[in-house]
Structures are given as structure tokens and as C-alpha cells.
Enzyme design. Structure first.
Site, PDB file in Angstrom:
ATOM      1  N   LYS A 118     -16.045 -39.485 -19.441  1.00 29.52           N
ATOM      2  CA  LYS A 118     -16.703 -38.763 -18.339  1.00 29.52           C
ATOM      3  C   LYS A 118     -18.144 -38.454 -18.711  1.00 29.52           C
ATOM      4  O   LYS A 118     -18.422 -37.945 -19.800  1.00 29.52           O
ATOM      5  CB  LYS A 118     -15.941 -37.485 -18.004  1.00 29.52           C
TER       6      LYS A 118
ATOM      7  N   HIS B 121     -11.821 -33.044 -19.866  1.00 35.53           N
ATOM      8  CA  HIS B 121     -11.701 -34.389 -19.308  1.00 35.53           C
ATOM      9  C   HIS B 121     -11.743 -35.436 -20.418  1.00 35.53           C
ATOM     10  O   HIS B 121     -12.053 -35.126 -21.568  1.00 35.53           O
ATOM     11  CB  HIS B 121     -12.825 -34.653 -18.301  1.00 35.53           C
TER      12      HIS B 121
END
Length: 254
Positions: A146, A142
């Protein structure tokens, strides 16, 4: 036209949901909840959910675990269906979802993508067949903003695989701290954070002389926004209970 409250409206996913909803004719966002109460869209924004006194048909929550209790309390008080897309919830908060589902429809999924939930089904089928002779590893990637790791989706995949195995596996997150060979009864879960990666999930079934890979790649957050909106519309037609993407997939398919 269904009236939706968007919790976490000023976050990255909230802005994507706002854009996706504005392009549809079957729903409209009537209010937003956010700790940052700046008004960036056509609808009003409230820092405190109880300040909203209008009418709505459902809530979509893309907020933060710290803000989540306010959303839960509001949904319970107003008996409003709620789609929970917030990640990083504690075990206690998940239990609270179970309790709320006794009185209102609740939709919870770690990932709102239809594609991810289809590969979950594929992973479960593969694990049921291959578990005796294949090692299972999950890699998720990600963007660098995040916060939680591993991702809720990676854990959802691991839990789904675990549910079909003959023996409950151990989840291993950090092999650097384990100076020993890989045990048979474990699932390795690895997190990568970098750049603007929207979401990549890969499940490896590694056997003798062969590797089977099941992979999903998200190129835009819009797929999660669309899934959340569809879940909200689905939920307005349901009785109290706890629902997930498998119920939505079945509704779409049949």
C-alpha cells in the site's frame, strides 16, 4: 443487466472486481481502463478511456490518482455515473468530484465496505458521548504494497469523529517528532504496513481506568469489490449529485 466500465482493471482490486462481477447476473463488465492495456479478462482493455466507443451504464474506478483525471474527463464527456474508490486523491481532485456531481451521479467513499461504514456511525456516536473525558486514537494496518499512509479509511473515520466534536481536533501522525505530552484536542492516527494484511482499522477511546475499542477487520478484498458493484448499480438509478455509503446503506435498509 447493467453494463460497467472498470477503471484500474489490471490492478489487484480490479481483478477482484472482475471476478465478483463475473459471478453476478445483474451486471457485466463491458470494458476496462488501465495504463497497462493487457487483456486478462473477457472484456477489452483501453489505456486511453476515449478509445472506448461502446455503451455503458456506469464506471467503477479503482485506478491511481495519476490516472484519475482521465476517468473524470471521460465520465463528464459521456455523462456516465462513476463510483470512485481510488484512494489518495488530492484536495483539488476531491473538488473536481464535487464539480462533476453537478452534472452526473458520483459515488465516493474511502472504503467500500458496508461494515466499515457502520463502525463509522458507531464511532461518531461514541465520540459525541465520550469526547469530554476520553482521548481518541486511530490505528490502521495494511499490506506492505500500500502506497498511501494514513489510509483513506483512517482519515474518513477521523473526519467523521471530528464532525461531532465541539472543537475541531488536530490530527497527529508522528509522535516521535513531538517531544511533548499529548494535547487534549487531538486525534492520533497511526499506520502499520506489513505482509498481506488486507485492512484493519481500530479506534480507541481511552479514558481514566477504561478503554473502549471499535474495530473492523477485512479478511478479503472481495468485500470492497461487492460494495463497489452495489454502489454502481445504485448509482444508475440516481439523479446527478454526490453520494456515499450512507446513501447506499439507507437504500438497502429501507
Amino acid at each position: 443487466m447493467k453494463r460497467i466500465i472498470l477503471s484500474g482493471c489490471n490492478g489487484k482490486m480490479g481483478r477482484v472486481v472482475s471476478q465478483a462481477a463475473a459471478e453476478r447476473e445483474d451486471c457485466t463488465i463491458v470494458a476496462g481502463f488501465d495504463i497497462n492495456a493487457d487483456r486478462n479478462e473477457s472484456y477489452p482493455v483501453y489505456a486511453e478511456p476515449e478509445s472506448f466507443d461502446g455503451e455503458a451504464d456506469a464506471i467503477i474506478d479503482f485506478s491511481h490518482p495519476a490516472y484519475f483525471p482521465k476517468v473524470l474527463e471521460f465520465a463528464a464527456a459521456r455523462r456516465l455515473p462513476v463510483v470512485v474508490a481510488t484512494t489518495g486523491l488530492s484536495a483539488e481532485q476531491r473538488e473536481q468530484l464535487q464539480q462533476l456531481a453537478q452534472t452526473v451521479p458520483v459515488f465516493f467513499s474511502a472504503n467500500m465496505s458496508l461494515g466499515v461504514n457502520l463502525i463509522l456511525d458507531l464511532c461518531k456516536k461514541a465520540a459525541a458521548v465520550l469526547s469530554d473525558s476520553f482521548d481518541i486514537e486511530i490505528v490502521e494496518m495494511h499490506h506492505n504494497q500500500k502506497i498511501d499512509a494514513p489510509s483513506g479509511t483512517a482519515l474518513m473515520l477521523a473526519d467523521g469523529i471530528s464532525s461531532v466534536l465541539p472543537k475541531t481536533p488536530q490530527y497527529v501522525y508522528d509522535r516521535h517528532s513531538r517531544r511533548q505530552k499529548r494535547e487534549k484536542n487531538e486525534i492520533g492516527i497511526h499506520s502499520v504496513r506489513g505482509g498481506t494484511i488486507v485492512g484493519e482499522h481500530e479506534v480507541l477511546f481511552a479514558g481514566t481506568d477504561e478503554v473502549i475499542t471499535i474495530r473492523h477487520s477485512a479478511s478479503s478484498k472481495r468485500i470492497f469489490a461487492t460494495g463497489a458493484i452495489n454502489a454502481a448499480l445504485f448509482l444508475t438509478l440516481q439523479n446527478p449529485g454526490l453520494y456515499d455509503m450512507s446513501h447506499l446503506v439507507s437504500a438497502i435498509g429501507g
